[in-house]
Design an enzyme around this catalytic site. Structure first.
Site, short mmCIF file in Angstrom:
data_model
loop_
_atom_site.label_atom_id
_atom_site.label_comp_id
_atom_site.label_asym_id
_atom_site.label_seq_id
_atom_site.Cartn_x
_atom_site.Cartn_y
_atom_site.Cartn_z
N THR A 129 -20.74 -14.59 28.06
CA THR A 129 -21.09 -15.65 29.01
C THR A 129 -20.05 -16.77 29.01
OG1 THR A 129 -23.43 -15.17 28.68
CG2 THR A 129 -22.90 -17.30 29.65
N PRO A 131 -18.85 -20.69 31.24
CA PRO A 131 -19.42 -21.79 32.04
C PRO A 131 -19.65 -21.41 33.50
CG PRO A 131 -17.71 -22.64 30.59
CD PRO A 131 -17.68 -21.15 30.45
N SER A 135 -24.10 -13.36 34.32
CA SER A 135 -24.30 -11.97 34.76
C SER A 135 -23.22 -11.53 35.75
CB SER A 135 -25.67 -11.84 35.41
OG SER A 135 -26.68 -12.25 34.51
N ILE A 160 -23.14 -19.22 23.09
CA ILE A 160 -22.88 -18.08 22.22
C ILE A 160 -23.67 -18.23 20.91
CG2 ILE A 160 -21.14 -16.70 21.07
CD1 ILE A 160 -20.99 -16.76 24.18
N THR A 161 -24.64 -17.33 20.75
CA THR A 161 -25.49 -17.34 19.55
C THR A 161 -24.65 -17.13 18.31
OG1 THR A 161 -27.37 -16.46 20.80
CG2 THR A 161 -27.44 -16.21 18.42
N GLN A 342 -53.71 -22.62 25.80
CA GLN A 342 -54.96 -22.89 26.50
C GLN A 342 -56.16 -22.75 25.56
OE1 GLN A 342 -54.51 -24.02 29.40
NE2 GLN A 342 -56.54 -24.13 30.35
N GLU A 369 -30.07 -11.78 27.17
CA GLU A 369 -29.62 -10.41 27.45
C GLU A 369 -29.90 -9.97 28.89
OE1 GLU A 369 -27.96 -9.83 25.12
OE2 GLU A 369 -28.93 -10.42 23.26
#
Length: 391
Positions: A129, A131, A135, A160-161, A342, A369
Site C-alpha cells: 500500500t 499514499p 488496491s 504497513i503493519t 447492545q 487484505e
C-alpha cells in the site's frame, strides 16, 4: 480426497493446539490490560511466542519452521485470535505473507537466507500500500531502477503493519514506467530495514488494536543487490504478492471469526449476570435473539473456514473462496461486536468494559487484505469470467 499438503503430524498438532489454548487463556488474555495501557506487547511475551514457534508455523521444517499446512495454520491463527488482535498481527506477516511469497517465488538462496531468520522471530513487513494506491496496483509509484550491481528504490509505503520494529520488508516496486498486462510492471524486493535510506514514520494512532503498530516506510535512494529481487525475475512481484494474499485473507477471516466468538462469550456472560426487572437479562427474548443470531453467524464462518482451508490443502485455487470467507467473516464479526455492545447496553459504551474495545478492534477486519467492496468486485469478476469461458 488426499491432501496435497499433509502438514504436521495430526497428533502433534492437536497437542500444540491444546497448549496454545491454555497459553491464550492463562497468559495472553490476562496480559491484555497492560498491553492496552502501554500500547506494546511485552518483550517476555514475544520471547515466549518465539519459543513456541509461532513465528514459523508455515515455514518448511528444513528452515526451522513447523511445516503446517493451510488448515493447521489457519486453525492456529483462529486459536490465537481469541485474544486481542495484536498477538496475531505481530506474527501474521511473517507466516502468512512474507513466508508465502518467499515459498512461492523466492530463489533457493533467498529461502535459505531469510526463512530461518523469520521463523526464529525476526519480524517482517509487507510493503504494498502507498499514499496514492492501495488496491489500485496500476497507481503504484515506488520505483526500482536497475544499476550495474543491483537496484535503487525510491518511494513511500503507507499503513504497513509491524514497520516500526520490522527487520526486513518485502517491497513492491515499479520496474517499468508503463503499466503492463497482469501487473508485470511490479516486482518484489527483499529489503533489510537497516539498509541506508530506509526510514519509518511515526507509529500511527488508530481506532483500536492496541499493541499492534503501523507506520510509513520511506525509501530514499535505497541500494540493494541483485539478490534482493524476489525470484531473480522482473515483473513477478505482484503475482507473488497476490498469491500470498490468499493466506492473508484466510488469516484475517479466522481472526475475525475467533474475535466474534470472544465477543459473544462476553455478551453471554454479561447477560446472565446483569439483572433488570428482577431477573437476568438473558431471560429476555430479544436479548436471546441477538445471542442466537450471533451464534448462527459464527457457525457459518467456522464452516467456511474449514471448507476453504481444506480446499487450499488439496491444491485447489481458492482465490474466490478465500475472498468470500474473508468478506463474510469480517462483516459477521462487525455484526457480532455490535450486538455485544447492545447486550451490554449503556455499559457497552464505557471503556472499563470489554465490549467497546471489541467494537473498535473489529472494525479493521473489513479493511485489511482488501476491503469488502474490493473483494466483492474481485469475486464478481471471476464469476463473470467463468461464465463467459463456459458460454
Amino acid at each position: 480426497m488426499s491432501n496435497a499438503n499433509p502438514g504436521m503430524d495430526a497428533d502433534v498438532f492437536e497437542q500444540f493446539i491444546e497448549q496454545l489454548e491454555r497459553y491464550v487463556r492463562d497468559r495472553l488474555i490476562p496480559a491484555e490490560k497492560g498491553i492496552i495501557e502501554n500500547d506494546e506487547i511485552p518483550a517476555e511475551i514475544l520471547s515466549e511466542m518465539r519459543d513456541m514457534g509461532l513465528f514459523g508455523l508455515t515455514m518448511p521444517e528444513e528452515f526451522g519452521g513447523a511445516g503446517m499446512n493451510v488448515s493447521q495454520y489457519v486453525r492456529t491463527i483462529h486459536t490465537l485470535s481469541y485474544a486481542m488482535p495484536a498477538f496475531r498481527s505481530i506474527i501474521s506477516i511473517n507466516i502468512g505473507m512474507f513466508c508465502s511469497a518467499l515459498k512461492n517465488g523466492g530463489t533457493d538462496a533467498q529461502k535459505a537466507e531469510w526463512l530461518p531468520r523469520v521463523a526464529a522471530g525476526e519480524i517482517a513487513a509487507f510493503g504494498l500500500t502507498e499514499p496514492g494506491s492501495g488496491s489500485d496496483s496500476a497507481g503504484l509509484q515506488t520505483s526500482a531502477v536497475q544499476t550495474d550491481n543491483g537496484w535503487v528504490l525510491n518511494g513511500t509505503k503507507r499503513y504497513i503493519t509491524n514497520a516500526p520494529f520490522a527487520k526486513v520488508a518485502l517491497i513492491m516496486a515499479r520496474t517499468s514506467k508503463e503499466n503492463l498486462p497482469k501487473n508485470a510492471h511490479v516486482s518484489a524486493f527483499i529489503v533489510p530495514m537497516d539498509s541506508p535510506g530506509v526510514s519509518t514514520g511515526k507509529s500511527d494512532k488508530k481506532m483500536g488494536q492496541s499493541g499492534s503498530h503501523i507506520s510509513d516506510i520511506v525509501l530514499e535512494d535505497v541500494r540493494v543487490g541483485g539478490e534482493a529481487l524476489l525470484g531473480g525475475e522482473v515483473g513477478k512481484g505482484f503475482a507473488f504478492a497476490m498469491m500470498s494474499l490468499d493466506n492473508g485473507r484466510m488469516s484475517v477471516g479466522a481472526a475475525a471469526t475467533a474475535y466474534a466468538r470472544r465477543a459473544l462469550d462476553s455478551a453471554v456472560r454479561y447477560a446472565t449476570e446483569r439483572k433488570a426487572f428482577g431477573e437476568p437479562i438473558a431471560n429476555f427474548q430479544l436479548i436471546q435473539q441477538m445471542l442466537a443470531q450471533s451464534e448462527i453467524d459464527i457457525y457459518a464462518a467456522e464452516c467456511m473456514m474449514a471448507d476453504v482451508t481444506r480446499r487450499a490443502d488439496a491444491g485447489e485455487n481458492v482465490l474466490r473462496k478465500a475472498a468470500a470467507f474473508k468478506v463474510f467473516a469480517s462483516e459477521m464479526c462487525g455484526r457480532v461486536v455490535d450486538a455485544c455492545v447492545q447486550v451490554y447496553g449503556g455499559a457497552g459504551y464505557l471503556a472499563e468494559y470489554d465490549a467497546e474495545r471489541f467494537f473498535r478492534d473489529a472494525r479493521i477486519y473489513r479493511i485489511y487484505e482488501g476491503t469488502t467492496q474490493i473483494l466483492q468486485l474481485q469475486i464478481a469478476k471471476h464469476m463473470l469470467r467463468e461464465f463467459h469461458a463456459g458460454a
